[in-house]
Every structure is written in C-alpha cells, then in structure tokens.
Design a protein around this motif. Structure first.
Motif, PDB file in Angstrom:
ATOM      1  N   GLU A 144      35.285 -41.378  30.062  1.00  0.00           N
ATOM      2  CA  GLU A 144      36.244 -41.262  31.176  1.00  0.00           C
ATOM      3  C   GLU A 144      36.353 -42.812  31.491  1.00  0.00           C
ATOM      4  O   GLU A 144      37.832 -42.857  31.606  1.00  0.00           O
ATOM      5  CB  GLU A 144      35.531 -40.186  32.332  1.00  0.00           C
ATOM      6  N   ALA A 145      36.090 -43.092  31.540  1.00  0.00           N
ATOM      7  CA  ALA A 145      36.441 -44.086  32.200  1.00  0.00           C
ATOM      8  C   ALA A 145      37.150 -45.563  30.507  1.00  0.00           C
ATOM      9  O   ALA A 145      38.448 -45.740  31.384  1.00  0.00           O
ATOM     10  CB  ALA A 145      35.350 -45.195  32.761  1.00  0.00           C
ATOM     11  N   ALA A 146      36.927 -45.205  29.695  1.00  0.00           N
ATOM     12  CA  ALA A 146      37.399 -45.894  28.530  1.00  0.00           C
ATOM     13  C   ALA A 146      38.968 -44.845  28.401  1.00  0.00           C
ATOM     14  O   ALA A 146      39.445 -45.378  28.169  1.00  0.00           O
ATOM     15  CB  ALA A 146      36.757 -45.750  28.129  1.00  0.00           C
ATOM     16  N   TRP A 169      40.958 -40.229  21.137  1.00  0.00           N
ATOM     17  CA  TRP A 169      40.277 -38.487  21.083  1.00  0.00           C
ATOM     18  C   TRP A 169      38.668 -38.475  21.019  1.00  0.00           C
ATOM     19  O   TRP A 169      37.832 -38.507  21.846  1.00  0.00           O
ATOM     20  CB  TRP A 169      40.934 -38.272  20.031  1.00  0.00           C
ATOM     21  N   ARG A 170      38.237 -40.216  20.456  1.00  0.00           N
ATOM     22  CA  ARG A 170      37.164 -40.289  20.389  1.00  0.00           C
ATOM     23  C   ARG A 170      36.469 -40.754  21.772  1.00  0.00           C
ATOM     24  O   ARG A 170      35.278 -40.174  22.404  1.00  0.00           O
ATOM     25  CB  ARG A 170      37.059 -42.085  19.651  1.00  0.00           C
ATOM     26  N   ALA A 171      37.154 -41.076  22.792  1.00  0.00           N
ATOM     27  CA  ALA A 171      36.614 -41.521  24.172  1.00  0.00           C
ATOM     28  C   ALA A 171      36.889 -40.067  24.413  1.00  0.00           C
ATOM     29  O   ALA A 171      35.045 -39.874  25.712  1.00  0.00           O
ATOM     30  CB  ALA A 171      37.596 -41.985  25.280  1.00  0.00           C
ATOM     31  N   ALA A 172      37.425 -39.048  24.177  1.00  0.00           N
ATOM     32  CA  ALA A 172      37.980 -37.119  24.942  1.00  0.00           C
ATOM     33  C   ALA A 172      36.359 -36.836  24.493  1.00  0.00           C
ATOM     34  O   ALA A 172      35.545 -36.337  25.480  1.00  0.00           O
ATOM     35  CB  ALA A 172      39.413 -37.202  25.011  1.00  0.00           C
ATOM     36  N   ASN A 173      35.739 -37.127  23.259  1.00  0.00           N
ATOM     37  CA  ASN A 173      35.281 -36.009  22.649  1.00  0.00           C
ATOM     38  C   ASN A 173      34.040 -37.146  23.302  1.00  0.00           C
ATOM     39  O   ASN A 173      32.530 -36.296  22.899  1.00  0.00           O
ATOM     40  CB  ASN A 173      35.474 -36.614  21.213  1.00  0.00           C
ATOM     41  N   ALA A 174      33.726 -38.108  23.208  1.00  0.00           N
ATOM     42  CA  ALA A 174      32.013 -38.556  23.800  1.00  0.00           C
ATOM     43  C   ALA A 174      32.141 -38.051  25.028  1.00  0.00           C
ATOM     44  O   ALA A 174      30.751 -37.197  25.520  1.00  0.00           O
ATOM     45  CB  ALA A 174      32.174 -40.194  24.021  1.00  0.00           C
ATOM     46  N   GLY A 175      33.033 -37.782  25.824  1.00  0.00           N
ATOM     47  CA  GLY A 175      32.555 -37.286  27.028  1.00  0.00           C
ATOM     48  C   GLY A 175      33.008 -36.058  27.385  1.00  0.00           C
ATOM     49  O   GLY A 175      32.908 -34.805  28.380  1.00  0.00           O
ATOM     50  N   LEU A 176      32.881 -34.637  26.494  1.00  0.00           N
ATOM     51  CA  LEU A 176      33.294 -33.445  25.520  1.00  0.00           C
ATOM     52  C   LEU A 176      34.020 -33.095  26.513  1.00  0.00           C
ATOM     53  O   LEU A 176      34.451 -32.160  27.102  1.00  0.00           O
ATOM     54  CB  LEU A 176      31.735 -32.999  26.424  1.00  0.00           C
ATOM     55  N   HIS A 178      36.838 -31.607  25.937  1.00  0.00           N
ATOM     56  CA  HIS A 178      37.829 -30.917  24.990  1.00  0.00           C
ATOM     57  C   HIS A 178      39.784 -30.890  25.079  1.00  0.00           C
ATOM     58  O   HIS A 178      39.675 -30.853  24.084  1.00  0.00           O
ATOM     59  CB  HIS A 178      37.066 -29.095  24.841  1.00  0.00           C
ATOM     60  N   ARG A 179      40.039 -30.539  26.302  1.00  0.00           N
ATOM     61  CA  ARG A 179      41.216 -30.102  26.769  1.00  0.00           C
ATOM     62  C   ARG A 179      41.999 -31.861  25.816  1.00  0.00           C
ATOM     63  O   ARG A 179      42.810 -31.851  25.610  1.00  0.00           O
ATOM     64  CB  ARG A 179      41.431 -30.099  27.986  1.00  0.00           C
ATOM     65  N   ARG A 180      41.577 -32.772  26.716  1.00  0.00           N
ATOM     66  CA  ARG A 180      41.772 -34.070  26.004  1.00  0.00           C
ATOM     67  C   ARG A 180      41.456 -34.708  24.845  1.00  0.00           C
ATOM     68  O   ARG A 180      43.071 -35.028  23.823  1.00  0.00           O
ATOM     69  CB  ARG A 180      41.468 -35.087  27.469  1.00  0.00           C
ATOM     70  N   ALA A 181      41.229 -34.282  24.089  1.00  0.00           N
ATOM     71  CA  ALA A 181      40.668 -34.562  22.909  1.00  0.00           C
ATOM     72  C   ALA A 181      41.547 -33.411  22.222  1.00  0.00           C
ATOM     73  O   ALA A 181      42.061 -34.380  20.683  1.00  0.00           O
ATOM     74  CB  ALA A 181      39.084 -33.977  22.691  1.00  0.00           C
ATOM     75  N   ALA A 182      42.094 -31.686  22.345  1.00  0.00           N
ATOM     76  CA  ALA A 182      42.913 -31.153  21.609  1.00  0.00           C
ATOM     77  C   ALA A 182      43.815 -31.996  21.477  1.00  0.00           C
ATOM     78  O   ALA A 182      45.565 -31.886  20.571  1.00  0.00           O
ATOM     79  CB  ALA A 182      43.063 -30.271  21.988  1.00  0.00           C
ATOM     80  N   GLU A 183      44.401 -32.454  22.989  1.00  0.00           N
ATOM     81  CA  GLU A 183      45.755 -33.167  23.158  1.00  0.00           C
ATOM     82  C   GLU A 183      46.157 -34.417  22.330  1.00  0.00           C
ATOM     83  O   GLU A 183      47.039 -34.031  21.981  1.00  0.00           O
ATOM     84  CB  GLU A 183      45.650 -33.303  25.284  1.00  0.00           C
ATOM     85  N   ALA A 184      44.801 -35.303  22.346  1.00  0.00           N
ATOM     86  CA  ALA A 184      45.078 -35.938  21.432  1.00  0.00           C
ATOM     87  C   ALA A 184      45.669 -35.926  20.404  1.00  0.00           C
ATOM     88  O   ALA A 184      45.954 -36.963  19.040  1.00  0.00           O
ATOM     89  CB  ALA A 184      43.694 -36.989  21.992  1.00  0.00           C
ATOM     90  N   LEU A 185      44.973 -35.219  19.589  1.00  0.00           N
ATOM     91  CA  LEU A 185      44.666 -34.907  18.347  1.00  0.00           C
ATOM     92  C   LEU A 185      46.029 -33.982  17.973  1.00  0.00           C
ATOM     93  O   LEU A 185      46.671 -34.171  16.566  1.00  0.00           O
ATOM     94  CB  LEU A 185      43.868 -33.587  17.448  1.00  0.00           C
TER      95      LEU A 185
END
Length: 383
Positions: A144-146, A169-176, A178-185
């Motif tokens: 989250e800090a990343a 995406w990698r930072a959001a994925n590491a923190g589970l 999913h919303r931020r990870a999907a948004e990045a992709l």
C-alpha cells in the motif's frame, strides 16, 4: 532484486494467429447474449511540473544480462550492518535490507525501512526513482505504501506509462487489492482488452533467478473473478485471440464463470473449446472438457449421453484405461470388456495382474494390441 526485473515484456511483433476467424466469430456472436463490459476509465496523463530535486538522485543500474543466484545467508544482517543500511540513501541498499528482513520475518526492521523509504525521496522525482522506490517498498511487504509512492507520479503515454502501470499492478497484486490491480490492467489495455494478451506480467521469481510470467489478459480475468464480477471476467477471457490450447483453456474458464447463461449457450462455448483443444492436439484437455460437459448436462437437466460416448471413444484412442472403466463399469453388456480393463488396472505383480511370469510369456489380447497412445485425428471428440 532490481526493479527492472518487473518491467513488462513488450513483444517485437504481433503474434501470428492462424485458423482463428471461425471460433473468434462464433465467440463474438455468443457475446451478444451478454452485457457489454465497462470501458476502461481514462487515466490522467498529466506530466509533473519540473521542479529542482531537493535531494541527490540515486543511481539506478541499467538492465544487464541475467546473473547467477547467490546462496542465501543463513542469518539476518547484524545490527551494525542494518543500521548502516537504514541510514543509506541508496535504494538498492535499502531494498536488500528489506529482502533480508522479510526473509527472516523481522517486523520491526520492516517498519523502520518502510518509513525510511516513504520519506526518503519526496515528490517530484524522475520515473526510475519512483519505480525503484516502489519496488523496494514491495520487498518490504508494504504494497500500500508502494501504491502511495507511485501515485506521486503522472506518466505520459508510451513505454513510461506502461512501466508505471505494470508496477502499480504488481503493488496492488501483492496487497491483494483486486480493485486497484484490475484498474491498472484496464488502463494498460487502453480500451482494447485483446492488447493485454501480448503483455506478460511477472508472477513469480524462479529459483534460478528467471521470471515466471502470465498473460495480463488472464490475470485481469482472475482479479475480476475474485471480486465476484464473473460475467465481466468471462468477457475478458473471450476477448483473447490466441487459438489452440490457450483458447480452449479460456473458453473452459468462461463456461465455469457464466453459470447464469442458458445451457445451450454454455454448451456451445464448450463445443468451441473442444474444437480448439483438438486443433492443438491437447487430448488430455479434451478429455477434461468432455467430463465437464457430461457434468454440466446432468446438472442442468440436459442429455449427457453424447458427451459420454465421445469420451468413451477418446479414452480408448488415448489409452485412458481408468476413464474407460469408469464409463463402462455400470453397463452389464460390457462385462467382458470390463474384465480386461480391471486386469489392466491391477498392479502387474498381483494375482491376475498382467506382468509376465516364468511359466507363460506376456501377451496382449488382440483387441488391446492396437490401442494407440495418441489420437490420429480429431474424430474421437466429434459427435
């Protein structure tokens, strides 16, 4: 571990896809039964105003050839070495300390390193510094800090934006997250989901130091499914354009996700998956698909017999004795064949097994001698 390891893999040329128009067109026709997916939101591309950096810019090493993996230390850094690393302004040194603290599960050190990394290089900074800073925070188990460090920068279009979104995406994925990870992709796709198919995301660092990657298209579908957005996840999978085994696997996943779709439409997707598995010579996958087609028909009140008969033919062609025995065992008219199958399923050394004995050489029954190990054509899975 250099942050450059986590840059996206950009292919030099589009992947060639043959024999694709037929199944892609049929998939598009079935997608009209579904709601259209939400377009990717437009992200800000504003560049930060150039402001003189208040601190020296650390040196970020350019990418080089793969290096051999050094043996991991048996003990964590001693206090003096850690104290020196904590006061360093070099991101590579801080990241090594993060990796050491994470490996030996030292939460106090991880917290100290995280606070240092967040405050070390405030905005504005060049993109390489932002990426290296965020990557070190991921190594410190502070995804989250990343993300907060990455949010300090607004990339422009092109490779720079792709690098920034990939690490986001990698930072959001590491923190589970999913919303931020999907948004990045989605932003990485820039409104064209199929573009993600040629973007490889790092999912694991192997023991030999190389990266294990996965298509961003499949990763996006996984995030959406994890959020319960099953229909949108299926639409993402069906946006793929690679044929053969990849297409069959995606169609199989889409059928599992679209449990509210009418049986006829789900069965049509399953048939397309079977066609693609046969085209790729993936007979083990074809067998799984036929098993799932039988289960689907039974669950939804359909007729599983056509899929059962095709599975039976395929099991004989690929010498899948156990599957054939399962399909025949309840049929009294197949008693003779079942005896042959049961003998083949026994341990060769058990009484009645098929291992050769000193008194009698091993022989095969005539009907068994011509069972090929792989199918010669796609006939076994056709109706």
């Amino acid at each position: 571990m250099s942050f450059l390891l986590y840059m996206p893999v950009v292919p030099a040329a589009p992947l060639a896809c043959r024999g694709l128009a037929r199944w892609a067109g049929r998939a598009a026709g079935l997608l009209t039964l579904l709601l259209l997916g939400v377009s990717a939101p437009a992200g800000s591309r504003a560049q930060p105003q150039p402001v003189p950096s208040p601190v020296p810019i650390p040196q970020v090493a350019p990418p080089g050839p793969p290096v051999s993996v050094l043996p991991m230390p048996a003990l964590p850094m001693d206090e003096q070495v850690f104290a020196a690393a904590l006061t360093s302004d070099q991101l590579t040194v801080l990241e090594q300390a993060c990796q050491d603290s994470a490996r030996f599960d030292l939460p106090v050190r991880l917290r100290q390193l995280k606070d240092r990394l967040v405050a070390l290089y405030p905005a504005p900074q060049p993109l390489p510094v932002v990426l290296a800073n965020a990557n070190a925070l991921i190594s410190c188990l502070a995804p989250e800090a990343a993300l907060s460090v990455l949010d300090r920068y607004g990339p422009g279009p092109g490779l720079e934006r792709q690098q920034w979104l990939t690490l986001q995406w990698r930072a959001a994925n590491a923190g589970l997250n999913h919303r931020r990870a999907a948004e990045a992709l989605r932003r990485l796709a820039d409104g064209e989901r199929s573009r993600l198919e040629t973007t490889a995301l790092p999912v694991r660092l192997r023991d030999d130091g190389t990266l294990d990657t996965r298509s961003a298209l499949d990763v996006l579908a996984s995030h959406l499914a994890a959020m319960g957005r099953r229909q949108e996840a299926a639409e993402v999978l069906l946006a793929g354009r690679l044929p053969g085994v990849v297409a069959a696997e995606r169609l199989k996943q889409a059928v599992a996700l679209l449990n509210d779709l009418p049986l006829a439409q789900r069965n049509a997707l399953m048939e397309m998956a079977l066609d693609q598995a046969a085209a790729g010579g993936a007979w083990g996958l074809a067998a799984q698909l036929l098993d799932e087609q039988q289960a689907l028909q039974r669950l939804e009140g359909g007729d599983p017999e056509p899929a059962r008969q095709r599975r039976l033919r395929l099991s004989r062609r690929i010498d899948d004795t156990y599957a054939e025995w399962l399909l025949r065992r309840d049929d009294p008219s197949e008693a003779k064949r079942n005896k042959v199958l049961e003998q083949r399923l026994r341990s060769p050394r058990e009484p009645g097994g098929h291992a050769p004995s000193a008194a009698q050489p091993a022989t095969l029954a005539p009907q068994e001698s011509a069972v090929p190990s792989v199918p010669e054509s796609a006939e076994p899975i056709t109706p």
